[in-house]
Design a protein around this motif. Sequence first.
Motif, short mmCIF file in Angstrom:
data_model
loop_
_atom_site.label_atom_id
_atom_site.label_comp_id
_atom_site.label_asym_id
_atom_site.label_seq_id
_atom_site.Cartn_x
_atom_site.Cartn_y
_atom_site.Cartn_z
N LEU A 39 -2.07 -11.35 14.02
CA LEU A 39 -2.59 -12.09 12.87
C LEU A 39 -4.04 -11.72 12.60
CD1 LEU A 39 -2.17 -14.18 10.67
CD2 LEU A 39 -2.75 -15.97 12.33
N ASP A 40 -4.84 -11.62 13.65
CA ASP A 40 -6.24 -11.22 13.48
C ASP A 40 -6.34 -9.79 12.96
OD1 ASP A 40 -7.40 -13.59 14.20
OD2 ASP A 40 -7.93 -12.99 16.23
N LEU A 41 -5.53 -8.89 13.52
CA LEU A 41 -5.55 -7.50 13.08
C LEU A 41 -5.21 -7.40 11.60
CD1 LEU A 41 -5.68 -4.43 13.73
CD2 LEU A 41 -3.23 -4.57 14.28
N TYR A 42 -4.16 -8.07 11.18
CA TYR A 42 -3.74 -8.01 9.78
C TYR A 42 -4.74 -8.69 8.85
CZ TYR A 42 0.86 -6.68 11.63
OH TYR A 42 1.90 -6.04 12.27
N TYR A 43 -5.26 -9.85 9.27
CA TYR A 43 -6.20 -10.57 8.40
C TYR A 43 -7.47 -9.77 8.17
CZ TYR A 43 -9.83 -13.71 6.84
OH TYR A 43 -10.88 -14.24 6.13
N PHE A 44 -8.05 -9.24 9.23
CA PHE A 44 -9.33 -8.52 9.08
C PHE A 44 -9.12 -7.18 8.37
CE2 PHE A 44 -10.60 -11.48 12.49
CZ PHE A 44 -11.72 -12.02 11.87
N THR A 45 -7.92 -6.64 8.42
CA THR A 45 -7.61 -5.45 7.61
C THR A 45 -7.66 -5.81 6.13
OG1 THR A 45 -6.21 -4.49 9.34
CG2 THR A 45 -5.87 -3.71 7.10
N ILE A 46 -7.04 -6.93 5.77
CA ILE A 46 -7.08 -7.40 4.38
C ILE A 46 -8.51 -7.75 3.97
CG2 ILE A 46 -6.37 -9.26 2.83
CD1 ILE A 46 -4.13 -7.33 3.43
N GLN A 47 -9.25 -8.39 4.88
CA GLN A 47 -10.62 -8.78 4.57
C GLN A 47 -11.50 -7.56 4.28
OE1 GLN A 47 -11.63 -11.81 4.05
NE2 GLN A 47 -13.75 -11.21 3.63
N PHE A 48 -11.30 -6.49 5.05
CA PHE A 48 -12.06 -5.26 4.80
C PHE A 48 -11.73 -4.70 3.43
CE2 PHE A 48 -12.30 -0.61 4.87
CZ PHE A 48 -13.63 -0.41 5.19
N ALA A 49 -10.45 -4.71 3.07
CA ALA A 49 -10.05 -4.20 1.76
C ALA A 49 -10.68 -5.03 0.64
CB ALA A 49 -8.52 -4.23 1.64
N LEU A 50 -10.75 -6.34 0.84
CA LEU A 50 -11.37 -7.21 -0.17
C LEU A 50 -12.87 -6.93 -0.29
CD1 LEU A 50 -9.57 -10.58 0.69
CD2 LEU A 50 -9.27 -9.23 -1.40
N GLU A 51 -13.52 -6.76 0.85
CA GLU A 51 -14.96 -6.49 0.83
C GLU A 51 -15.29 -5.17 0.16
OE1 GLU A 51 -16.11 -6.70 4.88
OE2 GLU A 51 -15.99 -8.91 5.00
N ARG A 52 -14.40 -4.18 0.32
CA ARG A 52 -14.61 -2.88 -0.30
C ARG A 52 -14.18 -2.85 -1.76
NH1 ARG A 52 -17.81 0.95 1.60
NH2 ARG A 52 -16.61 2.33 0.24
N GLY A 53 -13.54 -3.91 -2.23
CA GLY A 53 -13.09 -3.95 -3.61
C GLY A 53 -11.92 -3.02 -3.88
N PHE A 54 -11.04 -2.84 -2.88
CA PHE A 54 -9.90 -1.95 -3.05
C PHE A 54 -8.93 -2.51 -4.10
CE2 PHE A 54 -9.92 0.08 1.48
CZ PHE A 54 -11.04 0.81 1.12
N SER A 55 -8.26 -1.60 -4.79
CA SER A 55 -7.22 -1.97 -5.73
C SER A 55 -5.99 -2.42 -4.94
CB SER A 55 -6.85 -0.79 -6.62
OG SER A 55 -6.26 0.25 -5.83
N LYS A 56 -4.98 -2.93 -5.64
CA LYS A 56 -3.78 -3.37 -4.93
C LYS A 56 -3.06 -2.19 -4.29
CE LYS A 56 -1.20 -3.47 -9.31
NZ LYS A 56 -0.47 -4.35 -10.28
N GLU A 57 -3.10 -1.02 -4.94
CA GLU A 57 -2.49 0.17 -4.34
C GLU A 57 -3.23 0.59 -3.07
OE1 GLU A 57 -1.61 0.05 -8.68
OE2 GLU A 57 -3.45 -0.04 -7.49
N GLN A 58 -4.55 0.58 -3.12
CA GLN A 58 -5.35 0.94 -1.95
C GLN A 58 -5.18 -0.08 -0.83
OE1 GLN A 58 -9.14 1.13 -4.07
NE2 GLN A 58 -9.28 3.32 -3.61
#
Length: 221
Positions: free
Chosen positions: A65-84
């Motif tokens: 859960l931590d691994l998956y959540y912080f992966t998503i959090q990094f994507a949000l912080e970087r402003g990734f698109s939904k594809e990215q």
Amino acid sequence: MSWELSKVPLPKEHKAAVCIWDDLDVTTTEAILGAAGDRDEIQRQLIEIYDLADNKQNKRSAILLDLYYFTIQFALERGFSKEQTSSFFSIVKKTHEVCIETPFGNLEQCFNYFKELVLCHAVKRPPWSISLFNPEEVKAVTEYVVNTYFRHFKLYKYAFTPVVRLDLAINYVGLPDTPEPEEAADVAGEEEPVTVPETETEGAVQEELGETEHGDFEVSS
């Protein structure tokens, strides 16, 4: 847990491929991105998708859960698109799955697989790869995974794979048999730092881009 050696998976190489929408489909990715800033909601969705409701009692579920959540959090912080975001999530998840498929050391195979996964989403050469991450994003993704996942590679290996122990008995003619070894409690060793070249993937992307510029494929900037 006692396994026969022939049944223990051995380290092996894996072939990387484009993995957009493999683990998070369009609808799920949009819902997660829509919950940006709400940690509880993002974790709730991940718990539901990957059946991690026992994360309070099961340490493996809590780690995932931590691994998956912080992966998503990094994507949000970087402003990734939904594809990215979907692709990056799958890159991390697939890298983890290769890590824990065998109790033996497979750092080299795992990191090679990770690099190839990143390259599959960084160079426009369909159908084998797509240009989803630019060189700056490739560098950011590589540094993040190296500093958060590969730096703790042995801990993930210890938490998710069984301990394999070799019991060796030697009999000499004229001497009594070697006594059976006593059961010993499994003790986790201290984590040793893992050194992984942080710029290797970025350099590989630059090399691929250089080759593509002189080839038949168009490279998006």
